[in-house]
Every structure is written in C-alpha cells, then in structure tokens.
Enzyme design. Structure first.
Site, short mmCIF file in Angstrom:
data_model
loop_
_atom_site.label_atom_id
_atom_site.label_comp_id
_atom_site.label_asym_id
_atom_site.label_seq_id
_atom_site.Cartn_x
_atom_site.Cartn_y
_atom_site.Cartn_z
CG PHE B 121 43.99 -12.51 55.04
CD1 PHE B 121 45.01 -11.57 55.49
CD2 PHE B 121 43.97 -12.06 53.66
CE1 PHE B 121 45.87 -10.38 54.93
CE2 PHE B 121 44.69 -11.19 52.93
CZ PHE B 121 45.59 -10.41 53.48
CD GLN B 242 36.14 -9.68 46.73
OE1 GLN B 242 37.35 -9.58 46.37
NE2 GLN B 242 35.79 -10.75 47.65
CG HIS B 244 37.16 -3.66 49.17
ND1 HIS B 244 37.22 -3.92 50.69
CD2 HIS B 244 37.58 -4.35 48.54
CE1 HIS B 244 38.25 -5.14 50.68
NE2 HIS B 244 38.27 -5.40 49.46
CG LEU B 254 40.65 -1.10 49.66
CD1 LEU B 254 39.33 -1.10 49.05
CD2 LEU B 254 41.44 -2.28 49.93
CD GLU B 257 36.22 -4.69 54.93
OE1 GLU B 257 37.42 -5.40 54.82
OE2 GLU B 257 35.27 -5.34 54.56
NE ARG B 288 35.23 -6.74 52.24
CZ ARG B 288 36.43 -7.17 51.91
NH1 ARG B 288 36.38 -7.92 50.66
NH2 ARG B 288 37.64 -7.55 52.74
CG HIS B 355 39.43 -5.28 45.24
ND1 HIS B 355 40.59 -4.51 45.10
CD2 HIS B 355 39.93 -6.51 45.95
CE1 HIS B 355 41.57 -5.17 45.77
NE2 HIS B 355 41.06 -6.16 46.15
NE ARG B 399 40.39 -11.79 45.06
CZ ARG B 399 41.04 -11.20 46.02
NH1 ARG B 399 42.02 -11.98 46.45
NH2 ARG B 399 40.99 -9.89 46.26
#
Lengths: 96, 588
Positions: B121, B242, B244, B254, B257, B288, B355, B399
């Site tokens: 990730f 946060q 996106h 969402l 990306e 982002r 988010h 996060r």
C-alpha cells in the site's frame, strides 16, 4: 462470514406511513453506495411496486451489506428470481 | 420528568457497533463484565463494513518487515503530528492482533504457503524509507466486512447485550466529573431510556457527512464527538480531514487513483488537461492535495463542467473498453451504476471527496479520554473513546491506508483491558446526577416544539455546502473566516428549525435533526481549528502558509465548545522503548 439480520419480521403491522419510516431506517447502511441506491429507490419507486416486488425488497434489505452491494452493483445475481428482479430495478433507479 | 424514565444498569456501555466498539465489548464480555452496546443501526451495518483495503501488520509474509519500520512509516505519514508512544504501541501490537483476529474466525486471504496474504500500500517502506513494503493483510476486498461480522458473532457468543436501533443523545455526568452513562432514544418507539454505566466507551466513528461530497455512509455524523463537546470535553486536531481528489461529483463515491495511474487524465470545460499547469512534471499523478486544489481552482474560476459548472471530468475513454474492464472494473461499475456513464465512451464527472476524520476525542493509548489541566492532563473518570471518533493520536495530520482497521482493533482491545481494571477499582454504580439527566432530556425535547420554523434538510444541505466550499481542500485565512461566519449564521438558523412530524414510531426526521445538530457543533470545531493553524501539514493545506512550521505548530489543537476556545498540547515525541523519530521533511 455473513450474519443474517433477522432482527425484524419481513412485514410488520405498522400503519403505512410508519412502515415507510421503518423501511427508511433499514435503508441506512454501512456504505454510501447502499445508502444512495436504497434511499433513492425508496423515494422514487417503492410506492409503485407490486406486493410481490415489495416482499422481494424486504428480503433484500435483510441481506448483509457486502452481499447486498454485490447484487446491487450487478457483480452477482441473487438466486431468488424475484429478488434478482428487484435488485435490477434498484440498480436502474440509482442513476442521476 | 427524569424520575419517570426507564433505566437499565451495566458495567460498561459502548456507544457504536463498528470494529472499535465491538473489539472493546468482546474483551469486556470475555472478562465477564456486564456490557451493553448501543447502535443506531443494526450492528453489522456499521461503517467498518465499508473498509476494503486491509489491516497493516508487519508479519513479513511477503517481503521483509518489522514493527519498527511500520512505526517509522506511520509517523512520517502523520507528518510528525502523531504521538510516538501510541504509534509504537499500535505497531508492536499489530501482528499479535491480526493473528488473534484470524483465530476468532476472520478468513484472511492466503499465500500459496498458507500464510496470510499481504499487499503493498502507499506509504509503506522497508528499512525506514527504503524499498516498498507489503504490510496490508486482506480478506479479498472485504476485510472490514469480515472483521465486523466476526466480532459481532463473537460478541453474541460472549453474551454482550445489544441495543439495536437506539440513538445516543447525551453523556450523563456528575459534579465530580464522572461519566455515569448515556441517555438514549429507542428509534422504534421514540421513547428515551437512561443507561447507567460505571464506564462508557464512545466508538461512534467519523463525521464525513460534514461535507457535501464525501465517501462516508449517511450514519457518519460524528455523534460521539458532538456528545463529548457538549459534555465540556475538547476535540483534538479537527482541522485534519482526509480528502481524495476524485469522487463521483455530487455523489461522493471514490474513484481510485488507479484510474489516473492507468493513464486517465483530468480536463476542464474547455477540454484542457489542466494539471499540466499546476504540476508540469507529475501532472495528473501529483499528490492528492495538489490535484484536489487544482480541481477546486478550476471550478472556482469558472472552468468547471456541467450545467452548474461544478465539477471537472476524468477522461478514460482513450484507454479502450477492454483495458478499462480488465484493469479498472470497480470504476466502470461505479460509473455505470451511479452516473449511467460508460467510461469507455464518456468522461466521468469528479470532485474532491471527504474521506476520514483524523481529529477526535483526545485519548491516551489506553483509550481513556484525557483533558488538559494546569500541569499536563488528566483522565475523565469512566469515559473512554476509540476508533475514528477518537484522537489517540496515531494518524496525526494524515492517516495511512490500512492503519484505520488496525487502530480500531488495537485500541478497542486496549480500552477493554483498561476498563476491566477500572471496574475492579470502581465496583458500584455512582449516584446518578438527575440535573444532568434532565439537561439531556431537555436537549431531546427541544424537538417537540410545534410552532413554524425552517426545515432540517435545508440546514444540512447548506452546512455541507459551506463546509465543502470554505473548509475543504482550498484553505486561506480569508476563506476560512468567511466559512466561520457562514457556519455561525447556520448555527443561529438552527435555533428556529422545527419538525413537522412529531410522531414517535420510527420518526427518522427527529433522528436526522439530532444528527444535524451534532454536525453543526463539529463544523464550528473544524473551521475554528483550521483558521487558527497557520501552516500546511498533512491533510491541512493552507495556501497562505504553504510550509510545515514545526517551531510554532508541532502541537495538537484542542477546541472547546464553550466560548469556541482553542488550546494546544504538545505532540508526544518520546516513544515507549525506542529512539524518537525527529521531524524531517516529508518526501516520498
């Protein structure tokens, strides 16, 4: 790994307005996608459903969220053909 | 009157049935504590169910790894605002807790050798910033779902008591500061119930519904955070939210990306590939926050698309149907279902989407809610918080993916353990403060007023639009000041809001009114904290203060409802057993 939500009978003896309010709360789910699809279906289409379709909608609402998402996004087809028919209707009503 | 109220008593009351609440409840029920969980929806419909990515733990099943590297990545990801003691605790506990989840029944995906599958990730590294690590344990794309269902089933086995479809109104507190339970409302009957408890744990999740475009379920209205605020407890680091860059415009879902990674790009109404102006090298693959601000600017300057010129377009059609169906099936599905758009033929309308709430109720690593006193801080006796509603703070200013599921199980368990100790030293229920109960009842009965007034829905829509416009991805002194004024105007309007429907059974309008009240308190906290923080750090990005400023701002914000007062407390830079990671520029 799914917990079936058998917390309410499929149909209740509430008056129609209160039953609709109860259903509205059952459409509150853990995912935005489901909230959006179920909420807009309830507003736009529920009143026009036949009794058979309404019954299938009740069945669908008792599915766990991930399974419901898969059915409503068209990834999998519910085994019950009446439920599959309503799932298709919900999907069609989810657009703009 | 409060004396007529039905009452129940438990050792511990957990508000919220997501992963954090259920992990804590399980720890308690297995220790034979009498524990109740209150949830406004059926427990397995909590928002944990939506977490698809996975849960981080340095198991080293795929690539070399250890908890110390995970700790470094989490601190760096937090832009050094995370508390290093809590982060060490979380990363050290991760492997053990993932194995524990596996033993509880979570069907993790497997490698060929039978070990738990782990995927790479963003933000994960080996050897303190070196090669990519593979740290995220996953159960296909439904990790949150299986964790939630497993924890629910284990709680049923352990005989946890569930109050399904009950809405929490307010904490009950006595003059000595002890939390004694919560006034709740049964949604089915519309009747209030007082649940007395020696300890109360808030695990109500985040507040994504603050913003018009967000990825969160409708239940994410920050109820626990607002309850804490009303009880005089401050909220920490609320300016960190946060976003996106690409959510479905007007809907929020969402669009990962991956779409731009595969060669998709953004265009404005003139068909211009505008990211070339904002990030000439990285273009559509810029970070982002850069992409989010570029989209906002295009719309703000009149180059948005659609009838209201309020979004930009994500162009994917040049990739061809075959590539799209194979590599981006989720995006195709989302686009077809919610927009009736075939991405191989038409571009997708997108806008930045909110988010995750990094801020929350301040706690220590035992889940105890803490407040500042003259020297340092002290615990609120009997009150705990875990998960997205809490700020422990392991996520700091930003996060990392895979750390939210870890946060809820680690600190859910830690809070459960600490509560067990608290219960040993506090064996009896304290006397209920009837004035506090009456205040909570008055709060509820405010919605019984029957004269003419504005509708709740109008307030909610306006609040979400103001938050998106004035406290979203594009923040300056001027914009935030305007935002605060507008939120305060809405707060005034709220006094004149009335319900049309005063029925009791499943009166969802009343629940929605209580939720909007909660969101409004959180909006004031968020804008006030964002206006005060004159730096850019993690998710809080100020155009007028583009750099991180550790000299002045390496500290946590604390917002108090009374007088809209702000205070600050230092970031814990000292871990439990290893050397500190001093702040460095955050470069990937």
């Amino acid at each position: 790994m799914n917990t079936t939500t058998t917390f309410k009978p499929a149909q209740t003896d509430l008056p129609p307005e209160q039953e609709l309010a109860r259903l509205r709360w059952q459409c509150r789910r853990g995912m935005l996608e489901l909230d959006t699809m179920l909420g807009s279906f309830l507003d736009k289409c529920f009143s026009q459903l036949t009794d058979k379709e309404k019954s299938a909608f009740y069945t669908l609402l008792n599915y766990p969220d991930q399974l419901l998402l898969e059915h409503l996004m068209g990834r999998t087809l519910p085994l019950d053909k009446d439920v599959a028919h309503v799932a298709k209707k919900i999907q069609a009503a989810a657009g703009p | 009157m409060s004396m007529d109220l039905p009452r129940r008593q438990f050792d511990t009351l957990v508000i919220g049935a997501g992963g954090g609440g259920l992990r804590a409840a399980l720890q308690l029920a297995q220790a034979d504590a009498n524990v109740a969980v209150v949830s406004k929806v059926f427990p397995t419909r909590s928002h944990t169910v939506a977490a698809q990515g996975g849960i981080n733990a340095a198991l080293a099943n795929v690539l070399p790894d250890n908890w110390h590297w995970h700790m470094y990545d989490t601190i760096k990801g937090s832009d050094y605002l995370g508390d290093q003691d809590a982060i060490e605790y979380m990363c050290r506990a991760a492997s053990h807790l993932v194995v524990e989840l596996e033993h509880a029944g979570v069907p993790f995906s497997r490698l060929d050798n039978g070990k738990i599958y782990q995927r790479p990730f963003g933000g994960q590294s080996q050897n303190f910033g070196g090669e990519q690590a593979a740290r995220t344990c996953a159960a296909a794309d439904r990790t949150g779902h299986v964790i939630l269902h497993t924890l629910y089933q284990q709680n049923i086995r352990a005989k946890t008591h569930f109050f399904d479809e009950y809405f929490a109104i307010d904490l009950i507190r006595d003059d000595n500061g002890f939390i004694l339970g919560v006034l709740v409302l049964e949604i089915e009957t519309g009747e209030p119930l007082l649940i007395e408890a020696k300890t109360t744990l808030l695990a109500t999740g985040g507040a994504g519904q603050l913003f018009r475009t967000n990825t969160n379920a409708h239940i994410n209205t920050g109820d626990g955070l607002a309850m804490a605020l009303r009880a005089g407890i401050p909220l920490q680091d609320m300016e960190f939210f946060q976003f996106h860059p690409t959510g479905v415009a007007g809907r929020g879902m969402l669009i990962t990306e991956g779409a731009r990674g595969e060669g998709g790009y953004l265009i404005n109404k003139d068909g211009e590939r505008f990211m070339e102006r904002y990030a000439p090298h990285a273009k559509d693959l810029a970070s982002r926050d850069v992409v989010s601000r570029a989209i906002f600017t295009e719309v703000k300057e009149g180059r948005g698309c659609g009838p209201d010129a309020d979004y930009v377009l994500l162009k994917l059609d040049h990739l061809g149907k075959e590539v799209l169906d194979k590599r981006l099936p989720g995006i195709c599905e989302t686009s077809r279902t919610f927009l009736h758009i075939e991405p191989a033929e038409e571009p997708i309308p997108v806008y930045p989407t909110a988010h995750y709430t990094m801020g929350g109720i301040p706690t220590n690593r035992f889940g105890q809610v803490v407040v500042p006193v003259e020297q340092g801080e002290e615990c609120i006796p009997g009150l705990y918080a875990v998960g997205e509603c809490a700020c422990v703070s392991v996520h700091g200013a930003n996060r990392l993916g895979g750390n939210s599921l870890l946060d809820i199980v680690v600190f859910g368990r830690a809070a459960g353990n600490d509560i067990i100790q608290f219960l040993k030293n506090n064996r009896y229920h304290r006397k209920i403060d009837e004035n506090s109960v009456q205040a909570a009842l008055d709060h509820l009965h405010r919605w019984d007023k029957k004269d003419e007034g504005e509708s709740v829905a109008g307030i909610r829509t306006d609040l979400q639009a103001v938050m998106e416009e004035y406290c979203g991805v594009f923040r300056t002194e001027e914009i935030l000041k305007q935002g605060l004024e507008k939120v305060l105007e809405i707060e005034k309007r709220m006094e004149h809001v009335r319900l049309k429907d005063h029925s009791k059974i499943f009166n969802t309008a009343r629940i929605e009114a209580l939720e909007v009240e909660n969101l409004l308190d959180l909006a004031v906290a968020t804008v006030t904290s964002a206006l005060a923080r004159q730096e850019s750090r993690g998710a809080h990005s100020r155009i007028d203060y583009p750099d991180r400023n550790d000299k002045q701002w390496l500290k946590h914000s604390l917002f108090f409802k009374e007088g809209r007062r702000l205070d600050y407390k230092p970031v814990t830079l000292q871990p439990l057993s290893v050397e500190t990671f001093p702040p460095k520029p955050r470069v990937y």
